[in-house]
Design a protein around this motif. Structure first.
Motif, PDB file in Angstrom:
ATOM      1  N   TYR A   1       0.841  -1.306  -0.047  1.00  0.00           N
ATOM      2  CA  TYR A   1      -0.056   0.035  -0.037  1.00  0.00           C
ATOM      3  C   TYR A   1       0.902   1.365   0.109  1.00  0.00           C
TER       4      TYR A   1
ATOM      5  N   ARG B   1       3.367   0.576   3.182  1.00  0.00           N
ATOM      6  CA  ARG B   1       2.633  -0.292   4.268  1.00  0.00           C
ATOM      7  C   ARG B   1       2.551  -1.824   3.316  1.00  0.00           C
TER       8      ARG B   1
ATOM      9  N   SER C   1      -1.409  -7.606   5.872  1.00  0.00           N
ATOM     10  CA  SER C   1      -1.312  -7.950   7.596  1.00  0.00           C
ATOM     11  C   SER C   1      -2.113  -6.858   8.211  1.00  0.00           C
ATOM     12  N   SER C   2      -2.772  -7.274   9.362  1.00  0.00           N
ATOM     13  CA  SER C   2      -3.576  -6.378   9.982  1.00  0.00           C
ATOM     14  C   SER C   2      -2.849  -5.549  11.124  1.00  0.00           C
ATOM     15  N   ALA C   3      -1.454  -5.994  11.327  1.00  0.00           N
ATOM     16  CA  ALA C   3      -0.448  -5.174  11.947  1.00  0.00           C
ATOM     17  C   ALA C   3       0.719  -4.935  11.259  1.00  0.00           C
ATOM     18  N   SER C   4       0.666  -4.157  10.520  1.00  0.00           N
ATOM     19  CA  SER C   4       1.669  -3.671   9.418  1.00  0.00           C
ATOM     20  C   SER C   4       2.085  -2.220   9.944  1.00  0.00           C
ATOM     21  N   LYS C   5       3.372  -1.947   9.890  1.00  0.00           N
ATOM     22  CA  LYS C   5       3.948  -0.484  10.203  1.00  0.00           C
ATOM     23  C   LYS C   5       3.874  -0.062   8.720  1.00  0.00           C
ATOM     24  N   ILE C   6       3.959   1.523   9.193  1.00  0.00           N
ATOM     25  CA  ILE C   6       4.122   2.440   7.807  1.00  0.00           C
ATOM     26  C   ILE C   6       5.464   3.063   7.868  1.00  0.00           C
ATOM     27  N   ILE C   7       6.194   2.943   6.787  1.00  0.00           N
ATOM     28  CA  ILE C   7       7.614   3.528   6.604  1.00  0.00           C
ATOM     29  C   ILE C   7       7.582   4.414   5.447  1.00  0.00           C
ATOM     30  N   PHE C   8       8.240   5.768   6.108  1.00  0.00           N
ATOM     31  CA  PHE C   8       8.307   6.969   5.374  1.00  0.00           C
ATOM     32  C   PHE C   8       9.718   7.119   4.671  1.00  0.00           C
TER      33      PHE C   8
END
Lengths: 115, 112
Positions: free
Chosen positions: A32, A94, A98-105
């Motif tokens: 995403y 993202r 996965s329902s628990a995924s981190k977002i990386i910038f």
């Protein structure tokens, strides 16, 4: 591991000209993808996202972005820049599924539009 | 509208102090995040939480810990503040899966 690269620290464009802010990403599986904008002394504002489907997504303030899976890119574009578009832009990724995924910038690109 | 509230806009703390940064969201989102923003480095993920009492380290967890005792609240703790932790700290929240993150206004922390 997830990562985002924004290869340009700064992009300078004349008002009325098209603009492109580049972003490439790395993630296992499907991504995403997101673009955010930050104006001076303001919080981050969401611009647009790619989830699935059409590779060209449209967002706020006339911005659009093109997802290219083979090049793992998600470049932000606008056909005609405005002085008010001058701000700091961040791309983010993202991991899908996965329902628990981190977002990386990414590290951000400063867009400067000259009159 | 989603509301993400950080307890302070500006903080000044002394080296060695224990510092608490609080974040509250009103959208019942499962995921909450803490980032720090530094010029040229963008947003770097410190910790995130995907449910009450559940947490995962981000890219730069050293010197930090977190607490999530209630779904709406996510706290960042600097165990012993150091000058290299002077930064802008941003809290964010997101629903499961594909939803974008919503950010608070940030806390500018200065450690002297």
């Amino acid at each position: 591991a997830q990562s985002v690269a924004q290869p340009e620290d700064q992009v300078n464009v004349a008002e009325g000209n098209p603009l492109t802010v580049k972003c490439t990403y790395s993630v296992s599986g499907n991504p995403y993808l997101f673009w955010y904008v930050q104006y001076p002394n303001r919080g981050l504002q969401f611009l647009l996202k790619y989830i699935t489907g059409d590779n060209l997504v449209k967002g706020s303030y006339g911005f659009e972005a093109e997802f290219n899976k083979s090049q793992t890119s998600f470049h932000l574009k606008k056909p005609s820049a405005l002085v008010s578009d001058s701000a700091l832009y961040f791309c983010a990724v993202r991991r899908a599924g996965s329902s628990a995924s981190k977002i990386i910038f990414g590290s951000g690109t400063r867009l400067s539009i000259r009159p | 509208d989603v509301k993400v509230t950080q307890s302070s806009r500006y903080l000044v703390k002394r080296t060695g102090e224990k510092v608490f940064l609080e974040c509250v969201q009103d959208m019942d989102h499962e995921n909450m995040f803490w980032y720090r923003q530094d010029p040229g480095l963008g947003l770097r993920l410190i910790y995130f939480s995907y449910d009450v009492k559940m947490k995962e380290k981000g890219d730069i967890p050293e010197g930090y810990s977190v607490s999530r005792e209630k779904k709406e609240r996510f706290s960042l703790i600097l165990e012993s503040a150091s000058t290299n932790q002077t930064s802008m700290y941003l809290c964010a929240t997101a629903g499961q899966g594909r939803r974008e993150a919503f950010f608070g206004q940030g806390t500018r922390l200065t450690v002297v």
